[in-house]
Motif scaffolding. Sequence first.
Motif, PDB file in Angstrom:
ATOM      1  N   GLN A 130       9.227  -4.638  -7.200  1.00  0.00           N
ATOM      2  CA  GLN A 130       9.603  -3.235  -7.239  1.00  0.00           C
ATOM      3  C   GLN A 130       9.678  -2.798  -8.702  1.00  0.00           C
ATOM      4  OE1 GLN A 130      13.201  -2.314  -5.157  1.00  0.00           O
ATOM      5  NE2 GLN A 130      13.156  -0.138  -5.687  1.00  0.00           N
ATOM      6  N   TYR A 131       8.889  -1.787  -9.063  1.00  0.00           N
ATOM      7  CA  TYR A 131       8.807  -1.324 -10.452  1.00  0.00           C
ATOM      8  C   TYR A 131       9.488   0.033 -10.595  1.00  0.00           C
ATOM      9  CZ  TYR A 131       5.134  -4.887 -10.681  1.00  0.00           C
ATOM     10  OH  TYR A 131       4.429  -6.068 -10.606  1.00  0.00           O
ATOM     11  N   ASP A 132      10.121   0.220 -11.733  1.00  0.00           N
ATOM     12  CA  ASP A 132      10.757   1.501 -12.041  1.00  0.00           C
ATOM     13  C   ASP A 132       9.734   2.413 -12.715  1.00  0.00           C
ATOM     14  OD1 ASP A 132      13.080   0.501 -11.017  1.00  0.00           O
ATOM     15  OD2 ASP A 132      13.926  -0.059 -12.964  1.00  0.00           O
ATOM     16  N   LEU A 133       9.055   3.210 -11.919  1.00  0.00           N
ATOM     17  CA  LEU A 133       8.004   4.093 -12.409  1.00  0.00           C
ATOM     18  C   LEU A 133       8.288   5.531 -11.980  1.00  0.00           C
ATOM     19  CD1 LEU A 133       4.926   1.879 -11.430  1.00  0.00           C
ATOM     20  CD2 LEU A 133       5.685   2.342 -13.769  1.00  0.00           C
ATOM     21  N   LEU A 160      -1.138  -3.721 -14.604  1.00  0.00           N
ATOM     22  CA  LEU A 160      -0.097  -4.738 -14.446  1.00  0.00           C
ATOM     23  C   LEU A 160       0.709  -4.520 -13.175  1.00  0.00           C
ATOM     24  CD1 LEU A 160       2.188  -6.191 -17.155  1.00  0.00           C
ATOM     25  CD2 LEU A 160       3.251  -5.147 -15.163  1.00  0.00           C
ATOM     26  N   THR A 161       1.113  -3.287 -12.912  1.00  0.00           N
ATOM     27  CA  THR A 161       1.919  -3.019 -11.714  1.00  0.00           C
ATOM     28  C   THR A 161       1.074  -3.032 -10.450  1.00  0.00           C
ATOM     29  OG1 THR A 161       1.637  -0.612 -11.956  1.00  0.00           O
ATOM     30  CG2 THR A 161       3.512  -1.625 -13.074  1.00  0.00           C
ATOM     31  N   GLU A 162      -0.203  -2.648 -10.563  1.00  0.00           N
ATOM     32  CA  GLU A 162      -1.055  -2.612  -9.379  1.00  0.00           C
ATOM     33  C   GLU A 162      -1.474  -4.007  -8.937  1.00  0.00           C
ATOM     34  OE1 GLU A 162      -5.366  -0.734  -8.035  1.00  0.00           O
ATOM     35  OE2 GLU A 162      -4.112   0.342  -9.479  1.00  0.00           O
ATOM     36  N   PHE A 163      -1.785  -4.875  -9.905  1.00  0.00           N
ATOM     37  CA  PHE A 163      -2.210  -6.232  -9.582  1.00  0.00           C
ATOM     38  C   PHE A 163      -1.081  -7.249  -9.704  1.00  0.00           C
ATOM     39  CE2 PHE A 163      -6.337  -4.567 -11.596  1.00  0.00           C
ATOM     40  CZ  PHE A 163      -6.753  -4.020 -10.391  1.00  0.00           C
ATOM     41  N   ASN A 164       0.148  -6.762  -9.973  1.00  0.00           N
ATOM     42  CA  ASN A 164       1.328  -7.629 -10.109  1.00  0.00           C
ATOM     43  C   ASN A 164       1.102  -8.737 -11.135  1.00  0.00           C
ATOM     44  OD1 ASN A 164       2.985  -6.288  -8.200  1.00  0.00           O
ATOM     45  ND2 ASN A 164       1.940  -7.327  -6.519  1.00  0.00           N
ATOM     46  N   LEU A 165       0.739  -8.329 -12.350  1.00  0.00           N
ATOM     47  CA  LEU A 165       0.469  -9.298 -13.419  1.00  0.00           C
ATOM     48  C   LEU A 165       1.764  -9.631 -14.167  1.00  0.00           C
ATOM     49  CD1 LEU A 165      -2.836  -7.739 -14.804  1.00  0.00           C
ATOM     50  CD2 LEU A 165      -2.531  -9.419 -12.965  1.00  0.00           C
ATOM     51  N   GLY A 172     -11.584   1.348 -15.479  1.00  0.00           N
ATOM     52  CA  GLY A 172     -10.792   2.079 -14.494  1.00  0.00           C
ATOM     53  C   GLY A 172     -11.187   1.807 -13.060  1.00  0.00           C
ATOM     54  N   PHE A 173     -12.256   1.032 -12.828  1.00  0.00           N
ATOM     55  CA  PHE A 173     -12.699   0.710 -11.474  1.00  0.00           C
ATOM     56  C   PHE A 173     -12.444  -0.753 -11.112  1.00  0.00           C
ATOM     57  CE2 PHE A 173     -15.105   4.424 -12.729  1.00  0.00           C
ATOM     58  CZ  PHE A 173     -15.054   5.227 -11.598  1.00  0.00           C
ATOM     59  N   ALA A 174     -11.650  -1.460 -11.906  1.00  0.00           N
ATOM     60  CA  ALA A 174     -11.318  -2.854 -11.596  1.00  0.00           C
ATOM     61  C   ALA A 174     -10.599  -2.925 -10.254  1.00  0.00           C
ATOM     62  CB  ALA A 174     -10.455  -3.446 -12.699  1.00  0.00           C
ATOM     63  N   THR A 175     -10.961  -3.908  -9.444  1.00  0.00           N
ATOM     64  CA  THR A 175     -10.391  -4.030  -8.092  1.00  0.00           C
ATOM     65  C   THR A 175      -9.362  -5.142  -7.974  1.00  0.00           C
ATOM     66  OG1 THR A 175     -12.256  -5.443  -7.447  1.00  0.00           O
ATOM     67  CG2 THR A 175     -12.450  -3.075  -7.017  1.00  0.00           C
ATOM     68  N   ASP A 176      -9.389  -6.101  -8.878  1.00  0.00           N
ATOM     69  CA  ASP A 176      -8.429  -7.200  -8.870  1.00  0.00           C
ATOM     70  C   ASP A 176      -8.343  -7.779 -10.269  1.00  0.00           C
ATOM     71  OD1 ASP A 176     -10.738  -8.735  -9.178  1.00  0.00           O
ATOM     72  OD2 ASP A 176     -10.896  -9.133  -7.034  1.00  0.00           O
ATOM     73  N   LYS A 177      -7.540  -8.841 -10.412  1.00  0.00           N
ATOM     74  CA  LYS A 177      -7.338  -9.381 -11.754  1.00  0.00           C
ATOM     75  C   LYS A 177      -8.590 -10.044 -12.324  1.00  0.00           C
ATOM     76  CE  LYS A 177      -5.174 -13.614  -9.979  1.00  0.00           C
ATOM     77  NZ  LYS A 177      -3.900 -14.368  -9.888  1.00  0.00           N
ATOM     78  N   VAL A 178      -9.459 -10.572 -11.454  1.00  0.00           N
ATOM     79  CA  VAL A 178     -10.692 -11.198 -11.940  1.00  0.00           C
ATOM     80  C   VAL A 178     -11.635 -10.146 -12.522  1.00  0.00           C
ATOM     81  CG1 VAL A 178     -12.735 -12.533 -11.297  1.00  0.00           C
ATOM     82  CG2 VAL A 178     -10.502 -13.126 -10.328  1.00  0.00           C
ATOM     83  N   SER A 179     -11.855  -9.070 -11.781  1.00  0.00           N
ATOM     84  CA  SER A 179     -12.726  -8.005 -12.276  1.00  0.00           C
ATOM     85  C   SER A 179     -12.119  -7.345 -13.504  1.00  0.00           C
ATOM     86  CB  SER A 179     -12.979  -6.962 -11.188  1.00  0.00           C
ATOM     87  OG  SER A 179     -11.769  -6.356 -10.763  1.00  0.00           O
ATOM     88  N   ASP A 236      -1.692   7.660 -14.890  1.00  0.00           N
ATOM     89  CA  ASP A 236      -2.457   6.764 -14.018  1.00  0.00           C
ATOM     90  C   ASP A 236      -3.458   6.004 -14.881  1.00  0.00           C
ATOM     91  OD1 ASP A 236      -4.822   5.947 -12.346  1.00  0.00           O
ATOM     92  OD2 ASP A 236      -3.553   6.735 -10.748  1.00  0.00           O
ATOM     93  N   TRP A 237      -3.368   4.673 -14.893  1.00  0.00           N
ATOM     94  CA  TRP A 237      -4.193   3.885 -15.809  1.00  0.00           C
ATOM     95  C   TRP A 237      -5.682   4.022 -15.503  1.00  0.00           C
ATOM     96  CZ3 TRP A 237      -7.388  -0.365 -14.610  1.00  0.00           C
ATOM     97  CH2 TRP A 237      -7.325  -0.828 -13.290  1.00  0.00           C
ATOM     98  N   ARG A 238      -6.044   4.206 -14.249  1.00  0.00           N
ATOM     99  CA  ARG A 238      -7.466   4.342 -13.914  1.00  0.00           C
ATOM    100  C   ARG A 238      -8.040   5.634 -14.503  1.00  0.00           C
ATOM    101  NH1 ARG A 238      -9.279   0.674 -10.279  1.00  0.00           N
ATOM    102  NH2 ARG A 238      -7.735  -0.495  -9.083  1.00  0.00           N
TER     103      ARG A 238
END
Length: 427
Positions: A113-116, A124-129, A183-190, A249-251
């Motif tokens: 849970q992030y304070d946004l 980081l928050t989208e892929f839980n890094l 801005g189109f990355a789908t996961d941490k690998v991409s 929005d980072w994207r």
Amino acid sequence: MFESIRNLKPYERRFFILMIISSITNSFPILTFLVTQYQPPFRCQRNNSTLATTKGTSIGAASSLHNSTTGNNFTSVQVIVETCHISLHNFNESVSNSSGANLEEKLPCESFQYDLISNENSALTEFNLVCEDAWVNDLAISLFMWAITIGGVCGGILSDRFGRKAIFLASTYIQFFLTFTVGFATDKVSYLVLAFLNGGSNMINYGAAAVLGFETLPKYSHNAFYYGLILMYAIGNMIVPGIAYYLRDWRWFCRAMGILGLFYIPYLWLIDESPSWLFASKKTEELGKLIQKINKYNGEDNKVSTNRIMLLKQEDERKAVNVWKTWRALFKHRNLIGRLLVVVYSWSMTSLIYYAIVLNSNSLIGNRFLNCFVSACTEVVALTLCYFISEKVEHRHIFIWSIAIGGIAIAITPFIAESKNKRKQRI
């Protein structure tokens, strides 16, 4: 500086302004990490409704759940929600303090849970890094830097082969395109792959711009020209936090950075190839047309063309244009090798410290956007002081003293922080 610009001819002055303006967006790719890897306050979260989801403690909230899953009968369970796990402290009040009466267990997080604020996020928050995947953030920056290194090595070779202007424009357009694709990355690998690719052209256009300027402008303006390049780079650092403030929005932030590349399309017609490169590459027809264009813009007689060609011949005799010839000549002299090693090491340490400061502005106390802006402002002041001092003092002394002062400042920083902590404890 202003005197150097005033002494330039109209064509040279126009070229000077266009090239330093192009440097404003060079810092944008590296500063995207301040947006994509922004880490707000966060806490561990499990999907079970019986566990607390706010940071702190809760007595008895998870007693029934834990008893049912473990088969133990405990009177109460204290839940402590941490950032990377949830601690369960189990108490059995009917049993004396014997072995097994009080147990502690750490439960892994199922989510975070992030304070946004509204419409704010990051990769980081989208892929839980965070926590176990926090290494992805450091790896992304490392890959970006490795790509810069590879691009820097290839940039000189490519500009010798295809021309300064061609490589400058190609690397600039590629840079904006790759920043857009992040801005189109789908996961941490991409995300990691795109971070690496995004660094490839980051410094090629910067280096090509510098070489193009040095080969086009007269020697007396070189110091002012390079100051203009790095000054605009720092001003770009000041612009980024303003854009990031409105694009949370980072994207969309990455996409907006990429769209800015459209403003550089007119550079296809606004700037010309290096006269020195055209002469060294035996492109006499293109060189003749360029000299005529310069003369027409400056309002000069075409007889000046002969003088320009003579100057290019003298310049070509003084230096080797091909990068491989330059390296071979350098390695024939021990003194030059020693100086090269000193410069490379010093520049490496300077870059390490610089990027550590720039990319750490999110970790400072206060508003992260204001921190980034103030950091860029101090850079502008430092660059300006360095330029005017370099006009009066030998460059070697400036280099030594600036490195020494920077090293001392870094060395005493931990002691200042420790002293502040001690004062807070006394209060």
